[in-house]
Scaffold this active site. Structure first.
Site, PDB file in Angstrom:
ATOM      1  N   GLY A   1      -4.236 -14.682   5.517  1.00 46.13           N
ATOM      2  CA  GLY A   1      -2.765 -14.687   5.522  1.00 46.13           C
ATOM      3  C   GLY A   1      -2.230 -14.638   6.946  1.00 46.13           C
TER       4      GLY A   1
ATOM      5  N   ASP B   1     -10.262  -8.692   6.873  1.00 45.57           N
ATOM      6  CA  ASP B   1     -11.684  -8.452   6.602  1.00 45.57           C
ATOM      7  C   ASP B   1     -12.427  -9.691   6.088  1.00 45.57           C
ATOM      8  OD1 ASP B   1     -10.371  -8.288   4.204  1.00 45.57           O
ATOM      9  OD2 ASP B   1     -11.229  -6.375   3.583  1.00 45.57           O
TER      10      ASP B   1
ATOM     11  N   ASP C   1      -4.952  -2.800   6.916  1.00 47.17           N
ATOM     12  CA  ASP C   1      -6.011  -2.167   6.121  1.00 47.17           C
ATOM     13  C   ASP C   1      -7.387  -2.256   6.775  1.00 47.17           C
ATOM     14  OD1 ASP C   1      -6.150  -4.897   5.904  1.00 47.17           O
ATOM     15  OD2 ASP C   1      -6.549  -4.931   3.763  1.00 47.17           O
TER      16      ASP C   1
ATOM     17  N   ARG D   1      -7.671 -19.960   3.721  1.00 48.59           N
ATOM     18  CA  ARG D   1      -8.768 -19.143   3.189  1.00 48.59           C
ATOM     19  C   ARG D   1      -9.818 -20.155   2.730  1.00 48.59           C
ATOM     20  NH1 ARG D   1      -4.188 -15.866   1.033  1.00 48.59           N
ATOM     21  NH2 ARG D   1      -4.142 -13.992   2.321  1.00 48.59           N
TER      22      ARG D   1
ATOM     23  N   GLN E   1       8.076 -10.977   3.889  1.00 50.79           N
ATOM     24  CA  GLN E   1       7.417  -9.947   4.713  1.00 50.79           C
ATOM     25  C   GLN E   1       6.457 -10.545   5.737  1.00 50.79           C
ATOM     26  OE1 GLN E   1       6.286  -6.442   1.810  1.00 50.79           O
ATOM     27  NE2 GLN E   1       6.584  -8.309   0.652  1.00 50.79           N
TER      28      GLN E   1
ATOM     29  N   ARG F   1      -1.727  -6.032  -0.439  1.00 47.29           N
ATOM     30  CA  ARG F   1      -2.921  -6.287  -1.273  1.00 47.29           C
ATOM     31  C   ARG F   1      -3.371  -4.988  -1.936  1.00 47.29           C
ATOM     32  NH1 ARG F   1      -5.860 -10.957  -1.158  1.00 47.29           N
ATOM     33  NH2 ARG F   1      -5.115 -11.519   0.898  1.00 47.29           N
TER      34      ARG F   1
ATOM     35  N   ASP G   1      -1.267  -6.196   6.413  1.00 48.66           N
ATOM     36  CA  ASP G   1      -1.655  -5.099   5.511  1.00 48.66           C
ATOM     37  C   ASP G   1      -2.081  -3.818   6.225  1.00 48.66           C
ATOM     38  OD1 ASP G   1      -1.204  -6.972   3.531  1.00 48.66           O
ATOM     39  OD2 ASP G   1      -3.318  -7.489   3.304  1.00 48.66           O
TER      40      ASP G   1
ATOM     41  N   THR H   1      -3.309  -8.966  10.372  1.00 49.13           N
ATOM     42  CA  THR H   1      -2.883  -8.982   8.964  1.00 49.13           C
ATOM     43  C   THR H   1      -1.719  -8.008   8.824  1.00 49.13           C
ATOM     44  OG1 THR H   1      -3.428  -8.205   6.726  1.00 49.13           O
ATOM     45  CG2 THR H   1      -4.822  -7.374   8.481  1.00 49.13           C
TER      46      THR H   1
HETATM   47  O1  F6P Z   1      -3.156 -10.156   3.344  1.00 49.48           O
HETATM   48  C1  F6P Z   1      -1.817 -10.493   3.548  1.00 49.48           C
HETATM   49  C2  F6P Z   1      -1.114 -10.712   2.242  1.00 49.48           C
HETATM   50  O2  F6P Z   1       0.234 -11.041   2.513  1.00 49.48           O
HETATM   51  C3  F6P Z   1      -1.218  -9.573   1.236  1.00 49.48           C
HETATM   52  O3  F6P Z   1      -0.336  -8.521   1.520  1.00 49.48           O
HETATM   53  C4  F6P Z   1      -0.928 -10.288  -0.063  1.00 49.48           C
HETATM   54  O4  F6P Z   1      -1.527  -9.617  -1.131  1.00 49.48           O
HETATM   55  C5  F6P Z   1      -1.572 -11.624   0.156  1.00 49.48           C
HETATM   56  O5  F6P Z   1      -1.695 -11.810   1.560  1.00 49.48           O
HETATM   57  C6  F6P Z   1      -0.796 -12.794  -0.426  1.00 49.48           C
HETATM   58  O6  F6P Z   1      -1.554 -13.921  -0.247  1.00 49.48           O
HETATM   59  P1  F6P Z   1      -0.985 -15.410  -0.464  1.00 49.48           P
HETATM   60  O7  F6P Z   1      -0.064 -15.720   0.668  1.00 49.48           O
HETATM   61  O8  F6P Z   1      -2.196 -16.272  -0.456  1.00 49.48           O
HETATM   62  O9  F6P Z   1      -0.258 -15.382  -1.760  1.00 49.48           O
END
Ligand code: F6P
Length: 323
Positions: free
Chosen positions: A11, A103, A130, A72, A255, A172, A128, A126
């Site tokens: 992301g 990660d 995390d 990804r 966000q 996440r 997150d 990221t």
């Molecule tokens: O890891 C970043 C993030 O924005 C998470 O907070 C969220 O769960 C996920 O990516 C959303 O992914 P996508 O943009 O592929 O829907």
């Protein structure tokens, strides 16, 4: 070391561009050439490269997203994909790789190092927050500020109508954005993936607010929580109290966007330089991070295996102040 490559994966996060700029400019400072890889590991497998110099990263410091795009990658999850990626790097004369991501990104980088001995350094990027081995990931501060700004606006309308708002935030399976933004906006409750909040506890917090004649209630719901989606929680709360005027807001990808905050720009700049210096000092298979204000290097398997933990004291403070 003569030529390094840089990519962003997973992301996107505000501040990734600032990190790319720092990698490219510090590489130039030390006499290294830089190559950008488009679309994360997909670009590595498909040899989608672009030469970068100090000029090519002008005016990106304040821009959200990532100029290198992100993905990804499925192809890179296979041994064949990684072998192709390593061969593409070798064909370009690239002798070091900086990866910016979370990660999943680091898991890929570690495999590339393990299977093909490509020197790799990770930069935590990221929203997150995390990742083990750093107090801040790039993008977390900006995303949290976006959430705070949004909830402040929601609070205005909640107040005007005596409403309860359940606001879902990203993260996440981690509750960092939820905890910091919930504390910063005076949420009556914060539903976190790391805690087993029950619907009874949530009801009790709302009933207590009603007794104290609160005119608005905000519950911050982390997307990875175990209790349910905000819509399910709203239904359960309405069953308990049919008079409750409850609304749900999913903040979503807002966000992830926007110009990075000062903190994200400073951290991204610092970590970008640190990543290049780590490669030059022969460090590999590590993530650069900031722990208690100091630069830290964490072995990638450690960063991947361990979980970053929430600050228990912030949780305690949020509870004390939400009455
Ligand atoms: O890891 C970043 C993030 O924005 C998470 O907070 C969220 O769960 C996920 O990516 C959303 O992914 P996508 O943009 O592929 O829907």
């Amino acid at each position: 070391m003569k030529r390094i490559a840089v990519l962003t994966s997973g992301g996107d996060a505000p501040g990734m561009n600032a990190a790319i700029r720092a990698v490219v400019r510090s590489a130039a400072f030390y006499g290294l050439e830089s190559v950008g890889v488009y679309r994360g590991y997909d670009g590595l497998v498909e040899a989608d490269f672009v030469p970068l110099d100090s000029k090519s990263v002008r005016n990106i410091l304040a821009q959200g997203g990532t100029m290198l795009k992100s993905a990804r990658s499925q192809a890179f999850r296979t041994p064949e994909g990684r072998a192709t990626a390593a061969a593409n790097l070798a064909a370009q004369g690239i002798d070091g790789l900086v990866v910016i991501g979370g990660d999943g990104t680091f898991t890929g980088a570690h495999k590339l190092f393990e299977e093909h001995q490509v020197p790799v350094v990770g930069i935590p990027g990221t929203i997150d927050n995390d990742l083990y081995g750093t107090d801040y990931t790039i993008g977390y501060d900006t995303a949290s500020n976006t959430v705070v700004e949004s909830i402040d606006k929601i609070r205005d309308t909640a107040n005007s109508h005596n409403r309860l708002f359940l606001v879902e935030v990203m993260g996440r399976d981690a509750g960092f954005i939820a905890l910091s933004s919930g504390l910063a906006t005076g949420a009556i409750s914060i539903v976190l993936p790391e805690r087993n909040t029950t619907i009874e506890e949530l009801q009790a917090a709302i009933d207590q607010g009603a007794e104290r004649k609160k005119t608005s209630n905000i519950v911050v719901v982390a997307e990875g929580n175990r209790l349910g989606t905000p819509f399910e929680l709203a239904d359960a709360l309405k069953k308990h109290n049919p008079d409750l005027d409850v609304k749900v807001t999913i903040l979503g990808h807002i966000q992830r966007g926007g110009s990075p905050s000062m903190l994200d720009r400073v951290n991204a700049s610092r970590l970008g330089v640190a990543a290049v210096e780590a490669l030059l000092n022969g460090k590999s298979d590590v993530m650069v991070g900031i722990v208690s204000g100091q630069l830290a290097h964490t072995h990638l398997p450690m960063a991947i295996l361990n979980k970053a933990s929430l600050d228990e004291d912030l949780l305690r403070i949020a509870r004390i102040l939400s009455i």
